[in-house]
Structure formats: structure tokens, C-alpha cells
Scaffold this motif. Structure first.
Motif, short mmCIF file in Angstrom:
data_model
loop_
_atom_site.label_atom_id
_atom_site.label_comp_id
_atom_site.label_asym_id
_atom_site.label_seq_id
_atom_site.Cartn_x
_atom_site.Cartn_y
_atom_site.Cartn_z
N ILE A 34 0.84 -1.20 0.00
CA ILE A 34 0.00 0.00 0.00
C ILE A 34 0.88 1.25 0.00
CG2 ILE A 34 -1.74 1.31 1.30
CD1 ILE A 34 -2.76 -1.46 2.32
N ALA A 35 1.99 1.22 0.76
CA ALA A 35 2.92 2.35 0.77
C ALA A 35 3.51 2.58 -0.62
CB ALA A 35 4.04 2.09 1.79
N VAL A 36 3.88 1.50 -1.31
CA VAL A 36 4.41 1.61 -2.67
C VAL A 36 3.34 2.18 -3.61
CG1 VAL A 36 5.23 0.29 -4.66
CG2 VAL A 36 6.13 -0.21 -2.39
N LEU A 37 2.11 1.68 -3.46
CA LEU A 37 1.00 2.12 -4.30
C LEU A 37 0.78 3.63 -4.22
CD1 LEU A 37 -1.41 1.16 -6.11
CD2 LEU A 37 -2.74 0.97 -4.01
N TYR A 38 0.89 4.19 -3.00
CA TYR A 38 0.63 5.61 -2.79
C TYR A 38 1.92 6.45 -2.71
CZ TYR A 38 -4.32 4.78 -2.28
OH TYR A 38 -5.62 4.44 -2.52
N ASN A 39 3.06 5.80 -2.99
CA ASN A 39 4.34 6.49 -3.06
C ASN A 39 4.67 7.25 -1.78
OD1 ASN A 39 6.74 7.24 -4.35
ND2 ASN A 39 5.85 9.15 -5.12
N ILE A 40 4.49 6.57 -0.64
CA ILE A 40 4.88 7.15 0.64
C ILE A 40 5.76 6.15 1.39
CG2 ILE A 40 2.81 8.58 0.84
CD1 ILE A 40 1.73 6.59 2.85
N LYS A 41 6.49 6.64 2.37
CA LYS A 41 7.38 5.77 3.15
C LYS A 41 6.56 4.84 4.03
CE LYS A 41 11.30 8.96 3.39
NZ LYS A 41 12.18 9.73 4.29
N LEU A 42 7.03 3.58 4.15
CA LEU A 42 6.34 2.61 5.00
C LEU A 42 6.29 3.10 6.44
CD1 LEU A 42 5.01 -0.13 5.47
CD2 LEU A 42 7.32 -1.12 5.67
N SER A 43 7.37 3.73 6.90
CA SER A 43 7.41 4.22 8.29
C SER A 43 6.33 5.28 8.54
CB SER A 43 8.79 4.79 8.62
OG SER A 43 9.11 5.86 7.74
N VAL A 44 6.06 6.12 7.53
CA VAL A 44 5.01 7.14 7.65
C VAL A 44 3.65 6.47 7.72
CG1 VAL A 44 3.87 9.06 6.46
CG2 VAL A 44 6.37 8.91 6.48
N LEU A 45 3.44 5.46 6.88
CA LEU A 45 2.16 4.75 6.86
C LEU A 45 1.91 4.05 8.20
CD1 LEU A 45 -0.18 4.23 4.91
CD2 LEU A 45 0.94 2.09 4.27
N ILE A 46 2.95 3.42 8.75
CA ILE A 46 2.81 2.74 10.04
C ILE A 46 2.49 3.75 11.14
CG2 ILE A 46 4.07 1.47 11.83
CD1 ILE A 46 5.56 0.03 9.53
N ILE A 57 0.59 -7.61 10.02
CA ILE A 57 -0.65 -8.39 9.95
C ILE A 57 -1.84 -7.45 9.76
CG2 ILE A 57 -2.17 -10.02 11.13
CD1 ILE A 57 0.26 -10.96 12.75
N ILE A 58 -2.39 -7.45 8.55
CA ILE A 58 -3.61 -6.70 8.26
C ILE A 58 -4.58 -7.62 7.54
CG2 ILE A 58 -2.45 -4.46 8.17
CD1 ILE A 58 -2.52 -4.60 5.13
N PHE A 59 -5.86 -7.33 7.62
CA PHE A 59 -6.88 -8.21 7.08
C PHE A 59 -7.80 -7.48 6.10
CE2 PHE A 59 -5.76 -9.88 11.27
CZ PHE A 59 -5.44 -11.19 10.95
N PRO A 60 -8.31 -8.19 5.09
CA PRO A 60 -9.27 -7.58 4.15
C PRO A 60 -10.43 -6.92 4.89
CG PRO A 60 -8.59 -9.72 3.35
CD PRO A 60 -8.04 -9.59 4.75
N GLY A 61 -10.80 -5.73 4.43
CA GLY A 61 -11.91 -5.00 5.04
C GLY A 61 -11.47 -3.96 6.04
N GLN A 62 -10.25 -4.09 6.58
CA GLN A 62 -9.76 -3.07 7.49
C GLN A 62 -9.45 -1.79 6.71
OE1 GLN A 62 -6.47 -5.32 9.28
NE2 GLN A 62 -7.59 -5.34 11.22
N VAL A 63 -9.43 -0.65 7.41
CA VAL A 63 -9.18 0.63 6.76
C VAL A 63 -7.78 1.12 7.10
CG1 VAL A 63 -9.87 3.05 6.64
CG2 VAL A 63 -11.61 1.26 6.71
N VAL A 64 -7.04 1.52 6.07
CA VAL A 64 -5.72 2.11 6.23
C VAL A 64 -5.83 3.59 5.88
CG1 VAL A 64 -3.32 2.10 5.44
CG2 VAL A 64 -4.58 -0.06 5.61
N TYR A 65 -5.32 4.46 6.75
CA TYR A 65 -5.37 5.90 6.52
C TYR A 65 -4.06 6.36 5.87
CZ TYR A 65 -9.45 5.70 9.49
OH TYR A 65 -10.68 5.39 10.00
N ILE A 66 -4.18 7.07 4.76
CA ILE A 66 -3.03 7.49 3.97
C ILE A 66 -2.98 9.00 3.91
CG2 ILE A 66 -1.95 7.34 1.69
CD1 ILE A 66 -3.68 4.66 1.47
N PRO A 67 -1.91 9.63 4.44
CA PRO A 67 -1.83 11.09 4.41
C PRO A 67 -1.69 11.61 3.00
CG PRO A 67 0.24 10.14 5.16
CD PRO A 67 -0.74 9.00 5.05
N THR A 68 -2.28 12.77 2.74
CA THR A 68 -2.23 13.37 1.40
C THR A 68 -1.37 14.62 1.41
OG1 THR A 68 -4.21 14.68 1.80
CG2 THR A 68 -4.52 12.50 0.81
#
Length: 199
Positions: A34-46, A57-68
Motif C-alpha cells: 500500500i505504501a508503494v501504491l501511494y508512493n509514501i514511506k512505509l514508516s510514515v504509513l505505520i 498483519i492486516i486483514f481484508p476489510g480493514q481501513v488504512v489511513y493514507i496522508p495526502t
């Protein structure tokens, strides 16, 4: 729903703040992908997603928040200003900004870019109404305007106002709330989504 025995606060879902995209985890996803997809650092996403006690460990249906990006957010704000100006000219009330709608709109724009399509029906999420329901938005009626290729807020709003269907959505007196999502990249360069609802 996620439940936790320890550190319950970190597991509570949070609302989008108008500066984030909400990405719903698909089968096979990882935070790294997901970090690669949105071109952000993994550490920022975490850091942005403390609801995951183990980021591996993440599961289908969970929501990940991505800064813009703030620049993109300013462009989105400009779209909303121009849209409300058009409504004012036509004697209509301004639409209220809804951060959740904007987050969904950003997700749709990014999906069009990443899946290389231009349509109201997403191969990932289905229709806009499907997306609104999936993210828990309560509404009576809704509409979506999309565009690609246009490089400025003024150009996009002008395009929408010169198309009968899009214009009807903008000037629908029943609509009360608005969200806008803009992203760049992909084969069209610029992707725009405007979601209008009546609450």
C-alpha cells in the motif's frame, strides 16, 4: 470490528480529517504494498495507522489511513469554492464540506489512476453508492462527477458546468454536502472526483 485486550485506545477507528485517504484492505494486501501504491514511506504509513498492533498483519476489510499532500488539498478546496460559487449564482445554498466524502473521493480518484480506468463504476469498489455505504455514510440521495486530464480546479469546474449531467448534479437543490478528491499520475495525468450527497 477490531477488539483489543491491551492498548484499546490505539485500536479505536478514527475519522478521516480531510487530509487523508481511506483505503480498504483487499485480499493479499500488505502495508508495504500500500505504501508503494501511494508512493509514501512505509514508516510514515505505520505511524499514521496505530490501530495495527503488528503492522505485518492486516486483514481484508480493514481501513488504512493514507496522508495526502497539502498542495492537492488546496486544489480540492478550490474546487469546493468554485462549486459553491456556481450554486450561489443560481440562488442555491452552499454545500457543506464533509471530510469523509473527500476521503472517499480521493480513494476513487486514486483507484481510477491505479486501475487505469475512467468510469463511475470502480472494479474495486463498485458504484459510488456502494463506496458510501461501505464507509458508513448515511445519505438520502447522492451524485458523482468525475474528470481526467484537466490540470486546474477552474478548468475542471468549467468542464462540469458545461456538461448537462454534471451541471445538474452541481445545481441540485437537494444536495447538502460535498467532498472532492484529486490525484496525479497514471495515463491521464490528473484525476478528479466530486461527491455530492443529501443528508
Amino acid at each position: 470490528m477490531i477488539t483489543c485486550m491491551v492498548l484499546l485506545v490505539t485500536c479505536m477507528p478514527r475519522a478521516a480529517d480531510g487530509r487523508t485517504v481511506m483505503y480498504k484492505v483487499q485480499p493479499g494486501d500488505s502495508l508495504w504494498e500500500i505504501a508503494v501504491l501511494y508512493n509514501i514511506k512505509l514508516s510514515v504509513l505505520i505511524k499514521e495507522n496505530p490501530q495495527f498492533p503488528n503492522p505485518n498483519i492486516i486483514f481484508p476489510g480493514q481501513v488504512v489511513y493514507i496522508p495526502t499532500n497539502d498542495v492537492k488539498t488546496n486544489i480540492e478546496d478550490r474546487i469546493i469554492q468554485l462549486t459553491n460559487a456556481e450554486r450561489s449564482i443560481n440562488g442555491l445554498q452552499p454545500l457543506k464540506v464533509d471530510p469523509t466524502l473527500s476521503s472517499i473521493a480521493r480513494t476513487k480518484s486514486a483507484d481510477m489512476r491505479d486501475k487505469n480506468y475512467f468510469s463511475h463504476i470502480s472494479p474495486t469498489y463498485g458504484s459510488t453508492f456502494n463506496m458510501l455505504r461501505a464507509y458508513g455514510v448515511h445519505f438520502h440521495t447522492g451524485a458523482e462527477n468525475i474528470a481526467v486530464g484537466h490540470s486546474s480546479a477552474e478548468e475542471v469546474v468549467n468542464f462540469w458546468m458545461n456538461n448537462s449531467g454534471h451541471r445538474a448534479n452541481v445545481l441540485n437543490h437537494e444536495m447538502t454536502h460535498i467532498g472532492v478528491g484529486y490525484t496525479t499520475g497514471g495515463s491521464y495525468g490528473h484525476y478528479w472526483t466530486q461527491i455530492l450527497v443529501q443528508k
